[in-house]
Scaffold this motif. Structure first.
Motif, PDB file in Angstrom:
ATOM      1  N   PHE A   1     -61.479  12.900  -6.170  1.00  8.53           N
ATOM      2  CA  PHE A   1     -60.942  14.326  -6.270  1.00  8.53           C
ATOM      3  C   PHE A   1     -62.346  15.074  -7.071  1.00  8.53           C
ATOM      4  O   PHE A   1     -63.000  14.342  -7.506  1.00  8.53           O
ATOM      5  N   CYS A   2     -62.370  16.177  -6.816  1.00  5.32           N
ATOM      6  CA  CYS A   2     -63.471  16.927  -7.614  1.00  5.32           C
ATOM      7  C   CYS A   2     -63.229  16.856  -9.098  1.00  5.32           C
ATOM      8  O   CYS A   2     -62.349  17.124  -9.585  1.00  5.32           O
ATOM      9  N   ARG A   3     -64.199  16.512  -9.803  1.00  6.85           N
ATOM     10  CA  ARG A   3     -64.245  16.327 -11.376  1.00  6.85           C
ATOM     11  C   ARG A   3     -64.102  17.483 -12.065  1.00  6.85           C
ATOM     12  O   ARG A   3     -63.452  17.680 -13.011  1.00  6.85           O
ATOM     13  N   VAL A   4     -64.328  18.860 -11.142  1.00  8.83           N
ATOM     14  CA  VAL A   4     -64.072  20.053 -11.717  1.00  8.83           C
ATOM     15  C   VAL A   4     -62.829  20.853 -11.308  1.00  8.83           C
ATOM     16  O   VAL A   4     -62.075  21.304 -12.263  1.00  8.83           O
ATOM     17  N   CYS A   5     -62.700  20.918 -10.260  1.00  8.36           N
ATOM     18  CA  CYS A   5     -61.695  21.696  -9.619  1.00  8.36           C
ATOM     19  C   CYS A   5     -60.510  21.028  -9.223  1.00  8.36           C
ATOM     20  O   CYS A   5     -59.288  21.569  -8.844  1.00  8.36           O
ATOM     21  N   GLY A   6     -60.372  19.601  -9.077  1.00  8.71           N
ATOM     22  CA  GLY A   6     -59.532  18.757  -8.772  1.00  8.71           C
ATOM     23  C   GLY A   6     -59.355  18.719  -7.306  1.00  8.71           C
ATOM     24  O   GLY A   6     -58.164  18.024  -6.800  1.00  8.71           O
TER      25      GLY A   6
ATOM     26  N   GLU B   1     -69.298  25.811  -9.948  1.00 11.79           N
ATOM     27  CA  GLU B   1     -68.937  24.968 -11.066  1.00 11.79           C
ATOM     28  C   GLU B   1     -68.962  23.648 -10.777  1.00 11.79           C
ATOM     29  O   GLU B   1     -69.234  22.969 -11.739  1.00 11.79           O
ATOM     30  N   CYS B   2     -68.655  23.398  -9.475  1.00 11.73           N
ATOM     31  CA  CYS B   2     -68.356  21.895  -8.980  1.00 11.73           C
ATOM     32  C   CYS B   2     -69.806  21.398  -9.075  1.00 11.73           C
ATOM     33  O   CYS B   2     -69.833  20.215  -9.395  1.00 11.73           O
ATOM     34  N   TYR B   3     -70.999  22.228  -8.628  1.00 16.32           N
ATOM     35  CA  TYR B   3     -72.220  21.550  -8.616  1.00 16.32           C
ATOM     36  C   TYR B   3     -72.672  21.229 -10.196  1.00 16.32           C
ATOM     37  O   TYR B   3     -73.078  20.344 -10.631  1.00 16.32           O
TER      38      TYR B   3
END
Ligand SMILES: [Zn+2]
Length: 275
Positions: A29-34, A59-61
């Motif tokens: 899963f994305c560490r930022v947005c899940g 923000e994900c980058y």
């Protein structure tokens, strides 16, 4: 860096793109947005994670960049002993002649970590180091896309060391080991503030100030000597002036001849009159 190279598993572990199964089987899963991620490990494109529904945000980058820095911080703070960079600093002190400099270089020794702030933002202190000589040094860690050049070095109450490293290329971001090897190989360590209390700094300041006191005393002595010399020169001129005045002082041209004095004793003017 334009790709997401890490995701997090259901159990919360971070995985890099080369450490997971391909496609949706990666289970990350994305560490930022899940959001759920798919692993793209093709022949042509850079290996990366993509959001399943393609809704990744800037923000994900940014989160991926933060992860690189976080990995470096964990690696550094995991060391029981840190090899510190040499201190190179020019100590400048004001002096009678403007200023005087002393160039110093020495090897400070790590003793122990005293504080950690793993999540400190860029530019902030991530840890404080107690040095063998009793001084404190603060550490900051930066991942950077710009070339790493030398920074000016100052003197401060607490020292400050910065560890900067270029963001690794995608081919170095497939596994944790490869990423760490690249970061360690390219990291540049530099003192940007050396502790004012370091013995080398204190000694240099004392020596420069002692030199300045000697120089000041020499200049004062010279000025004193010059004043005396000037005084005696003026006294000489004054003496000569007085002698000159005496020479130029008009003498009486006429007057009664000195009693009992012969004509030979008279001045020419008197002699002429006497004839
Ligand atoms: Zn995301």
């Amino acid at each position: 860096m334009s790709e997401i190279f890490a995701g997090v598993t259901v159990s919360g572990e971070t995985r890099l793109i080369g450490e997971v199964a391909q496609g949706a089987a990666c289970g990350c899963f994305c560490r930022v947005c899940g959001s759920p991620l798919v692993a793209k490990q093709g022949e042509v494109l850079t290996w990366h994670f993509a959001h399943v529904a393609r809704q990744e945000n800037p923000e994900c980058y940014a989160g991926a960049l933060n992860l690189i820095r976080r990995l470096a911080i964990e690696d550094i703070l995991g060391k029981a002993v840190l090899k510190l960079p040499e201190c190179h600093v020019t100590i400048r002190r004001p002096s009678r002649l403007g200023h005087s400099d002393a160039k110093l270089a020495w090897q400070p020794e790590f003793e122990r970590w005293v504080d950690f702030a793993m999540d400190a933002p860029k530019g902030a202190t991530v840890a404080r180091i107690h040095l063998v000589d009793g001084e404190i040094a603060e550490l900051s860690v930066e991942a950077t896309e710009s070339p790493i050049s030398a920074l000016p070095v100052a003197v401060g109450d607490a020292g400050m060391i910065v560890c900067r490293f270029p963001i690794p290329a995608p081919k170095h971001l497939r596994t944790f080991e490869a990423a760490m090897a690249q970061i360690r190989a390219t990291a540049a360590w530099q003192w940007i503030r050396v502790p004012a209390g370091a013995a080398q700094v204190k000694r240099a300041i004392e020596q420069l100030d002692a030199q300045d006191r000697l120089e000041a005393a020499r200049i004062d002595k010279l000025a004193h000597q010059r004043a005396i010399e000037a005084g005696s020169r003026w006294a000489g001129i004054a003496r000569r002036n007085r002698a000159g005045e005496a020479f130029l002082r008009p003498r009486p041209a006429f007057g009664p001849p000195p009693t009992g004095a012969g004509q030979r004793m008279l001045c020419p003017a008197v002699r002429r009159v006497a004839r």
